[in-house]
Design a protein around this motif. Structure first.
Motif, PDB file in Angstrom:
ATOM      1  N   GLY A  97       0.977  -1.015   0.196  1.00 48.39           N
ATOM      2  CA  GLY A  97       0.398  -0.044  -0.281  1.00 48.39           C
ATOM      3  C   GLY A  97       0.688   1.248   0.295  1.00 48.39           C
ATOM      4  N   PRO A  98       0.231   2.485  -0.134  1.00 51.21           N
ATOM      5  CA  PRO A  98       0.988   3.934  -0.094  1.00 51.21           C
ATOM      6  C   PRO A  98       2.257   3.939   1.406  1.00 51.21           C
ATOM      7  CG  PRO A  98      -1.627   4.235   0.022  1.00 51.21           C
ATOM      8  CD  PRO A  98      -1.607   2.447   0.060  1.00 51.21           C
ATOM      9  N   PRO A  99       2.554   4.758   1.592  1.00 52.14           N
ATOM     10  CA  PRO A  99       2.649   5.346   3.156  1.00 52.14           C
ATOM     11  C   PRO A  99       1.728   6.018   3.497  1.00 52.14           C
ATOM     12  CG  PRO A  99       4.488   6.883   1.040  1.00 52.14           C
ATOM     13  CD  PRO A  99       3.026   5.305   0.726  1.00 52.14           C
ATOM     14  N   LEU A 100       1.943   5.166   5.012  1.00 53.41           N
ATOM     15  CA  LEU A 100       0.759   5.984   6.003  1.00 53.41           C
ATOM     16  C   LEU A 100       1.778   6.955   7.329  1.00 53.41           C
ATOM     17  CD1 LEU A 100      -1.347   2.699   5.827  1.00 53.41           C
ATOM     18  CD2 LEU A 100      -2.089   4.614   4.415  1.00 53.41           C
ATOM     19  N   PHE A 101       0.330   7.920   7.511  1.00 54.24           N
ATOM     20  CA  PHE A 101       1.158   8.170   8.511  1.00 54.24           C
ATOM     21  C   PHE A 101       1.610   8.750   9.023  1.00 54.24           C
ATOM     22  CE2 PHE A 101      -1.108   4.620   9.578  1.00 54.24           C
ATOM     23  CZ  PHE A 101      -2.564   4.778  10.015  1.00 54.24           C
ATOM     24  N   SER A 102       2.778   9.314   7.792  1.00 54.02           N
ATOM     25  CA  SER A 102       4.535  10.486   7.653  1.00 54.02           C
ATOM     26  C   SER A 102       4.184  10.509   6.375  1.00 54.02           C
ATOM     27  CB  SER A 102       4.906   9.623   8.397  1.00 54.02           C
ATOM     28  OG  SER A 102       6.200  10.320   8.811  1.00 54.02           O
ATOM     29  N   ARG A 103       4.805  11.638   5.596  1.00 54.56           N
ATOM     30  CA  ARG A 103       5.735  11.456   4.664  1.00 54.56           C
ATOM     31  C   ARG A 103       6.946  11.347   4.943  1.00 54.56           C
ATOM     32  NH1 ARG A 103       1.997  13.258   1.079  1.00 54.56           N
ATOM     33  NH2 ARG A 103       4.035  14.120  -0.185  1.00 54.56           N
ATOM     34  N   ASP A 104       7.662  10.788   5.738  1.00 56.85           N
ATOM     35  CA  ASP A 104       9.073  11.117   5.934  1.00 56.85           C
ATOM     36  C   ASP A 104       9.668  10.202   4.757  1.00 56.85           C
ATOM     37  OD1 ASP A 104       8.396  12.940   8.108  1.00 56.85           O
ATOM     38  OD2 ASP A 104       9.423  11.058   9.727  1.00 56.85           O
ATOM     39  N   VAL A 105       9.783   8.862   4.779  1.00 60.81           N
ATOM     40  CA  VAL A 105       9.618   8.723   3.456  1.00 60.81           C
ATOM     41  C   VAL A 105       9.766   9.746   1.550  1.00 60.81           C
ATOM     42  CG1 VAL A 105       7.437   8.297   2.279  1.00 60.81           C
ATOM     43  CG2 VAL A 105       9.916   6.472   1.492  1.00 60.81           C
ATOM     44  N   TYR A 106       9.226  10.505   1.706  1.00 62.13           N
ATOM     45  CA  TYR A 106       9.645  11.043   0.753  1.00 62.13           C
ATOM     46  C   TYR A 106      11.250  12.259   1.119  1.00 62.13           C
ATOM     47  CZ  TYR A 106       5.443   9.807  -0.846  1.00 62.13           C
ATOM     48  OH  TYR A 106       4.464   8.866  -1.809  1.00 62.13           O
ATOM     49  N   SER A 107      10.752  12.838   2.296  1.00 60.96           N
ATOM     50  CA  SER A 107      12.597  13.623   2.692  1.00 60.96           C
ATOM     51  C   SER A 107      13.303  12.275   2.662  1.00 60.96           C
ATOM     52  CB  SER A 107      12.059  13.797   4.630  1.00 60.96           C
ATOM     53  OG  SER A 107      11.079  14.627   3.914  1.00 60.96           O
ATOM     54  N   TYR A 108      13.368  11.443   3.093  1.00 62.06           N
ATOM     55  CA  TYR A 108      14.563   9.932   2.662  1.00 62.06           C
ATOM     56  C   TYR A 108      14.833  10.112   1.769  1.00 62.06           C
ATOM     57  CZ  TYR A 108      12.203   8.263   7.775  1.00 62.06           C
ATOM     58  OH  TYR A 108      12.677   8.805   8.546  1.00 62.06           O
ATOM     59  N   LEU A 109      14.229   9.673   0.570  1.00 60.96           N
ATOM     60  CA  LEU A 109      14.866   9.941  -0.567  1.00 60.96           C
ATOM     61  C   LEU A 109      15.147  10.650  -1.143  1.00 60.96           C
ATOM     62  CD1 LEU A 109      10.802   7.588  -2.186  1.00 60.96           C
ATOM     63  CD2 LEU A 109      13.491   6.973  -2.120  1.00 60.96           C
ATOM     64  N   ALA A 110      14.472  12.313  -0.763  1.00 61.67           N
ATOM     65  CA  ALA A 110      15.391  13.830  -1.437  1.00 61.67           C
ATOM     66  C   ALA A 110      16.355  13.815  -0.875  1.00 61.67           C
ATOM     67  CB  ALA A 110      13.826  14.824  -1.204  1.00 61.67           C
ATOM     68  N   GLN A 111      16.874  13.795   0.033  1.00 60.90           N
ATOM     69  CA  GLN A 111      18.373  13.598   0.385  1.00 60.90           C
ATOM     70  C   GLN A 111      19.302  12.900   0.078  1.00 60.90           C
ATOM     71  OE1 GLN A 111      17.097  12.998   4.480  1.00 60.90           O
ATOM     72  NE2 GLN A 111      16.114  15.303   5.191  1.00 60.90           N
ATOM     73  N   GLY A 112      18.377  11.043   0.055  1.00 55.29           N
ATOM     74  CA  GLY A 112      19.468  10.746  -0.849  1.00 55.29           C
ATOM     75  C   GLY A 112      20.573  10.699  -2.069  1.00 55.29           C
ATOM     76  N   ALA A 113      18.831  11.479  -2.141  1.00 53.16           N
ATOM     77  CA  ALA A 113      19.227  12.164  -4.042  1.00 53.16           C
ATOM     78  C   ALA A 113      19.753  13.004  -3.960  1.00 53.16           C
ATOM     79  CB  ALA A 113      18.031  12.647  -4.525  1.00 53.16           C
ATOM     80  N   MET A 114      19.803  14.063  -2.839  1.00 52.64           N
ATOM     81  CA  MET A 114      20.881  15.395  -2.745  1.00 52.64           C
ATOM     82  C   MET A 114      22.235  14.370  -1.725  1.00 52.64           C
ATOM     83  SD  MET A 114      18.735  17.140  -0.215  1.00 52.64           S
ATOM     84  CE  MET A 114      20.059  18.904   0.232  1.00 52.64           C
ATOM     85  N   VAL A 115      22.637  13.677  -1.935  1.00 54.87           N
ATOM     86  CA  VAL A 115      23.687  12.930  -2.271  1.00 54.87           C
ATOM     87  C   VAL A 115      24.449  12.799  -2.546  1.00 54.87           C
ATOM     88  CG1 VAL A 115      25.035  11.093  -0.460  1.00 54.87           C
ATOM     89  CG2 VAL A 115      23.773  11.946   0.738  1.00 54.87           C
TER      90      VAL A 115
END
Length: 475
Positions: A97-115
Motif C-alpha cells: 500500500g501507500p505510505p501511511l501516517f507520515s511523509r518522511d519517506v519522501y524526505s529520505y528519498l530527497a536527501q538521498g538524491a541530494m547526496v
C-alpha cells in the motif's frame, strides 16, 4: 462477550488483524501519504471515505493485537513461529500500500538524491534540490537539513536512484530497508529476551507485533527500524561476550539515528563486567568510546558525507512540533501573556531546556541503578525518557524504548503500561501524515466507532451463550 473469555483463538486474531490491515491499506489509497500528483483534497468524498475506512481498520488491528496478547499470557502461549506468521499476514497488505501516517519517506528519498548530486544535506534542505522529488517533502521540512548519520544517508542514496525513474519504486525501496530493519529486530529480539529472562512469545508480541511497528516502521517506512535492528544486534553481541563487536554495531546504529548512541552505555557496562582490576568502568568506557569513534571515522570517510549531522541534531525541533515540554511551554507562555509579562516568548525554549535537563537526570539515575535493573532494561527506560521528555514527539519514537522493554522488562506494571501506551499512540495521527482539521477528526472518530460496533457485533454473535439465548427467543 468472547473478548472476556479465557480461551482465545490465535487464528481468529490473525484473521481479524488481517481484515484491519486490508481496511487500512484500502483507506490509504485515497487518504494516505500519497504523492502530490495523486493526493485528493481532504474535503473530497473519496478522501473522507478513506479516513473512515483507515480508522475502521485501525481499530480492528489494535483489537486483534490486544486480544492476541491475552493468548500470549496463557500458561501455553502461541509459539514464536506462530506469532511470526501472524506478523507476516498482518504486514503483507501494508507492504504493497501507500505510505501511511507520515511523509518522511519522501524526505529520505530527497536527501538521498541530494547526496547523489553532491549537495551537502547538512547545510541545505530538500528545497535546494528542487524538482518533483523535493515537492513531495512536507512543507515543514523543505528548508531543514538532515539529522541522520552517514550510514542511513548512504542507504537512502541507493534507494533514491529508483525514485528518479519511478517514485513508487523509490518508496518501495525505502520500505524494503525498513523491513530489513524489522527483520533484524525479529532475529535479535528472542535471544535478547533469553538473556534477560523474558518469555520469547511475550517479547515478540510487545516488540514485533506491536501496532506501532506495523503502522510506522512497515507502513510508514521509518528509518527507526534500521536503527533498532542494529541496536538489537549490538546488544546481543555485548551480552554474548563480544563487547568490541557490540560497540561497532551500536555505533553503526547511531550513525543511522543518534538516539542509539545511548546503547554505548550498555556496551560499556557489559564490557566492564568482563574486566578485572581497578577502574574497570573507566577502562571499559574508554574502550567503548575508542571503538565507537574509530567506527564513526571509518564510516564517515567511506561515505564522504562529513560530520555535519552533529550540528543538525536539533532539526526535528520545529516551532510547530508537539511534545510534553513544548505544550507546557505554550501553556506557560499564554498565562504569562495574559498577565502582561514580557517573558512569554521564552517559555517554550525554557521548558525545552528543562526537558533536556530532566532527561539527562533520569538517564543518570537509571544508570546509577543499572545493577538491579540490568543494562538492557536501564537502556530501555533511558530511551523512553528521551521520548517522553524530549523536544520532539512522534508516536514511533516510543519504539526506541518499547522494543527493549519487550525484551528486558519483567512481567508487571511496566509491560502493561507499555502495551496500553502502544494502543493509545497507534491512532494518534491521520493516514496522510498532515495535521488534522475538525472534519477529519470527526471522520476518524466515526471510523473508529464503526470499528468498535463491528467488534461488538462479532463478539456478541460468536458468544455461544448469546447465540443460544437469541435462538430461544426466536422459537
Amino acid at each position: 462477550m468472547l473478548a472476556l473469555n479465557a480461551d482465545v483463538d490465535p487464528n481468529r486474531c490473525r484473521t481479524l488483524g488481517l481484515a484491519g490491515s486490508v481496511a487500512l491499506t484500502v483507506g490509504g489509497l485515497t487518504a494516505g501519504a500519497l504523492p502530490v500528483r495523486d493526493a485528493l483534497l481532504p474535503s473530497s468524498g473519496r478522501a473522507a471515505l478513506g479516513v473512515l475506512c483507515a480508522y475502521f481498520g485501525l481499530v480492528l488491528l489494535i483489537a486483534a493485537w490486544w486480544w492476541l496478547g491475552r493468548a500470549v499470557r496463557r500458561p501455553r502461549p502461541p509459539a514464536p513461529r506462530e506469532l511470526l506468521v501472524t506478523l507476516a499476514v498482518w504486514a503483507a497488505p501494508l507492504l504493497i500500500g501507500p505510505p501511511l501516517f507520515s511523509r518522511d519517506v519522501y524526505s529520505y528519498l530527497a536527501q538521498g538524491a541530494m547526496v547523489d548530486a553532491g549537495i551537502d544535506v547538512y547545510s541545505h534542505g530538500p528545497a535546494h534540490l528542487g524538482g518533483p522529488l523535493a515537492t513531495e517533502v512536507a512543507p515543514v521540512w523543505q528548508h531543514t537539513p538532515a539529522p541522520y548519520g552517514p550510514v542511513f544517508l548512504a542507504v537512502a542514496a541507493r534507494a533514491s536512484g529508483l525514485a528518479h525513474t519511478d517514485l513508487s519504486a523509490g518508496v518501495f525501496g525505502m520500505r524494503l530497508v525498513a523491513v530489513l530493519g524489522v527483520a533484524l529486530m525479529i532475529v535479535f529480539l528472542p535471544p535478547l529476551a533469553d538473556r534477560c529472562g523474558v518469555d520469547r512469545s511475550a517479547a515478540l508480541w510487545l516488540g514485533a507485533l506491536n501496532p506501532l511497528v506495523l503502522l510506522h516502521l512497515i507502513a510508514g517506512a521509518h528509518n527507526d527500524a534500521l536503527m533498532l535492528g542494529l541496536l538489537g544486534a549490538g546488544l546481543v553481541a555485548g551480552l554474548g561476550g563480544r563487547p568490541a563487536t557490540a560497540a561497532v554495531i551500536v555505533a553503526l546504529a547511531a550513525l543511522v539515528k543518534a538516539p542509539a548512541a545511548l546503547g554505548l552505555l550498555a556496551v560499556a557496562a557489559l564490557w566492564a563486567g568482563r574486566l578485572t582490576g581497578r577502574a574497570r568502568t573507566v577502562r571499559a568506557t574508554a574502550l567503548t568510546c575508542a571503538v565507537a569513534l574509530a567506527t564513526t571515522a571509518l564510516v564517515t570517510a567511506a561515505t564522504g558525507t562529513g560530520y555535519g549531522w552533529l550540528g543538525t541534531l536539533s532539526t526535528p525541533v520545529s516551532p510547530d512540533n508537539w511534545s510534553l515540554t513544548s505544550a507546557l511551554g505554550r501553556l506557560s507562555g499564554a498565562l504569562l501573556d495574559t498577565v502582561g509579562s514580557g517573558l512569554a516568548d521564552r517559555a517554550v525554549p525554557a521548558w525545552r531546556w528543562f526537558g533536556l535537563l530532566a532527561t539527562a537526570g533520569a538517564v543518570a539515575v537509571l544508570w546509577l541503578r543499572r545493577v538491579p535493573l540490568g543494562p538492557v532494561y536501564a537502556l530501555a527506560l533511558s530511551l523512553l525518557s528521551v521520548f517522553a521528555l524530549g523536544p520532539a514527539f512522534r508516536p514511533w519514537y516510543a519504539l526506541w524504548g518499547l522494543f527493549l522493554i519487550a525484551a528486558a522488562a519483567p512481567d508487571g506494571r511496566v509491560r502493561r503500561w507499555a502495551a496500553a501506551g502502544s494502543g493509545v499512540l497507534a491512532p494518534a495521527l491521520l493516514p496522510s501524515g498532515y495535521p488534522p482539521d475538525a472534519m477529519q477528526v470527526t471522520l476518524a472518530v466515526g471510523g473508529a466507532a464503526f470499528g468498535l460496533i463491528a467488534l461488538y457485533w462479532m463478539f456478541e454473535m460468536s458468544d455461544p451463550g448469546t447465540v443460544h439465548s437469541r435462538a430461544r427467543v426466536a422459537s
